[in-house]
Design a protein around this motif. Structure first.
Motif, PDB file in Angstrom:
ATOM      1  N   LEU A  26      40.388  37.411  52.151  1.00 53.86           N
ATOM      2  CA  LEU A  26      39.630  37.271  50.691  1.00 53.86           C
ATOM      3  C   LEU A  26      40.342  36.380  49.977  1.00 53.86           C
ATOM      4  O   LEU A  26      41.896  36.513  49.772  1.00 53.86           O
ATOM      5  N   ASP A  27      39.446  35.400  49.168  1.00 57.69           N
ATOM      6  CA  ASP A  27      39.985  34.524  48.189  1.00 57.69           C
ATOM      7  C   ASP A  27      39.767  34.958  46.874  1.00 57.69           C
ATOM      8  O   ASP A  27      38.521  35.040  46.350  1.00 57.69           O
ATOM      9  N   VAL A  28      40.419  35.612  46.030  1.00 58.99           N
ATOM     10  CA  VAL A  28      40.344  36.418  44.704  1.00 58.99           C
ATOM     11  C   VAL A  28      39.889  35.366  43.735  1.00 58.99           C
ATOM     12  O   VAL A  28      39.226  35.546  42.773  1.00 58.99           O
ATOM     13  N   ASP A  29      40.108  34.096  43.874  1.00 55.60           N
ATOM     14  CA  ASP A  29      39.715  32.905  42.872  1.00 55.60           C
ATOM     15  C   ASP A  29      38.247  32.606  42.966  1.00 55.60           C
ATOM     16  O   ASP A  29      37.718  32.562  42.107  1.00 55.60           O
TER      17      ASP A  29
ATOM     18  N   SER B 107      42.367  40.974  41.603  1.00 57.86           N
ATOM     19  CA  SER B 107      43.803  40.645  41.589  1.00 57.86           C
ATOM     20  C   SER B 107      44.144  40.923  43.459  1.00 57.86           C
ATOM     21  O   SER B 107      43.566  41.674  44.022  1.00 57.86           O
ATOM     22  N   ARG B 108      45.421  40.252  43.664  1.00 54.20           N
ATOM     23  CA  ARG B 108      45.995  40.695  45.086  1.00 54.20           C
ATOM     24  C   ARG B 108      47.309  40.973  44.936  1.00 54.20           C
ATOM     25  O   ARG B 108      48.297  40.500  43.911  1.00 54.20           O
TER      26      ARG B 108
ATOM     27  N   GLU C  35      48.933  42.292  50.821  1.00 54.92           N
ATOM     28  CA  GLU C  35      47.725  42.503  51.511  1.00 54.92           C
ATOM     29  C   GLU C  35      46.467  43.426  50.878  1.00 54.92           C
ATOM     30  O   GLU C  35      45.362  43.503  51.420  1.00 54.92           O
ATOM     31  N   ILE C  36      47.065  43.798  49.669  1.00 55.69           N
ATOM     32  CA  ILE C  36      45.828  44.803  48.948  1.00 55.69           C
ATOM     33  C   ILE C  36      45.316  43.784  47.861  1.00 55.69           C
ATOM     34  O   ILE C  36      46.003  43.129  47.037  1.00 55.69           O
ATOM     35  N   VAL C  37      43.804  43.822  47.931  1.00 53.16           N
ATOM     36  CA  VAL C  37      43.147  43.357  47.009  1.00 53.16           C
ATOM     37  C   VAL C  37      42.228  44.174  46.112  1.00 53.16           C
ATOM     38  O   VAL C  37      41.786  45.167  46.721  1.00 53.16           O
ATOM     39  N   THR C  38      42.494  44.237  44.831  1.00 56.31           N
ATOM     40  CA  THR C  38      41.871  45.230  43.926  1.00 56.31           C
ATOM     41  C   THR C  38      40.975  44.661  42.784  1.00 56.31           C
ATOM     42  O   THR C  38      41.238  43.699  42.189  1.00 56.31           O
ATOM     43  N   LEU C  39      39.904  45.264  42.721  1.00 55.48           N
ATOM     44  CA  LEU C  39      38.842  44.869  41.779  1.00 55.48           C
ATOM     45  C   LEU C  39      38.932  46.148  40.440  1.00 55.48           C
ATOM     46  O   LEU C  39      39.148  47.197  40.779  1.00 55.48           O
ATOM     47  N   SER C  40      39.135  45.473  39.369  1.00 59.15           N
ATOM     48  CA  SER C  40      39.103  46.358  38.143  1.00 59.15           C
ATOM     49  C   SER C  40      37.789  46.158  37.212  1.00 59.15           C
ATOM     50  O   SER C  40      37.536  44.786  37.058  1.00 59.15           O
TER      51      SER C  40
END
Length: 283
Positions: A156-159, A196-197, A200-205
């Motif tokens: 996943l690309d957080v940008d 945010s990353r 390996e963990i990607v999180t949405l707030s």
């Protein structure tokens, strides 16, 4: 399985006192917050424990800020309960300790206190903040994180996902990202969202004045094809304004979702906030 008991009816001769409870729970083994016949729920466990501790006939009713679905967790849930004044003051200092001993280990009441006048856990709230956690490692999440981190098979690309956020912010009809409920509006104000990353963990707030049914998980399902390159960031806005659910934006699994925080105004604004919250939202 939670014991089913009749809901307590207040005795007009005994004044009630409203309590505020701050609550955390691991939602893995619960069928959601709300009481359901034959199911284990957070509301039923909490109400049963309080009724026993306060020696109340019938079942106390705990109203919450955000009714979480089956498998959804909470660190910052807030509820209120109306209890007989005399029953509370007979054991008030002992209630936190007794809750720790009575509740199962997957629920904790982190604070219990007398609520200020006009407080309503749901209608007095200014906003709710949730997090959603994903893992895009090729080997899957750490085994100790598997109950709260959802595996995604592609990087996943957080940008790219954050580039899709601005078109969602503000007052919109989120019908495309909600399970429709008869008689309820899907108009909400999305206040903030950020991906945010950390390894390996990607999180949405994500924060809004309120969320409709499955809204956060549906938005996550829309962000995922943007993040892994199947869709452009502008696509999220197209889905939003189309007003219809899209088969490429699936509802993400429940286990990744956590209710993190509920924010309230100063006590002297509780009633004014309730009037705003109860009003029918319009664009």
């Amino acid at each position: 399985m939670a014991t089913q008991r009749t809901t307590r009816r207040p005795d007009p001769a005994v004044p009630d006192l409203r309590l505020r409870l701050d609550i955390g729970y691991d939602g893995t083994e619960f069928a959601g917050w709300a009481r359901q016949p034959g199911e284990r729920t957070v509301q039923a466990e909490l109400s049963t424990a309080l009724s026993a501790i306060l020696h109340v006939d019938g079942q106390l009713y705990a109203a919450c800020a955000g009714r979480t679905d089956a498998g959804v967790h909470a660190r910052g849930q807030v509820a209120h309960v109306d209890v007989p004044f005399d029953k509370w003051h007979a054991v008030a200092k002992k209630v936190p300790f007794r809750l720790r001993g009575t509740l199962p280990p997957d629920i904790r009441v982190t604070a219990v206190r007398e609520a200020e006048p006009g407080f309503d856990a749901r209608y007095s709230a200014l906003s709710r903040r949730y997090s959603y956690t994903l893992c895009d490692s090729t080997t899957g999440p750490d085994p100790l994180a598997r109950m709260w981190a959802v595996r995604h098979p592609n990087t996943l690309d957080v940008d790219r996902m954050n580039a899709a956020v601005p078109q969602l912010l503000g007052l919109h009809d989120f019908a495309a990202f909600c399970k429709q409920t008869d008689g309820r509006t899907s108009i909400r104000t999305l206040l903030d969202a950020n991906w945010s990353r950390n390894g390996e963990i990607v999180t949405l707030s994500i924060t809004a004045d309120a969320f409709c049914h499955s809204m956060v998980r549906s938005l996550v399902g829309g962000f995922l094809p943007v993040g892994d390159g199947r869709r452009e960031p502008e696509w999220m806005g197209e889905v939003l304004h189309a007003g219809e659910r899209h088969n490429a934006a699936n509802v993400a699994p429940a286990q990744g979702l956590v209710l993190e925080e509920v924010v309230y105004p100063p006590a002297d604004q509780f009633l004014a906030r309730q009037a705003i919250t109860r009003a029918i939202r319009q664009l």
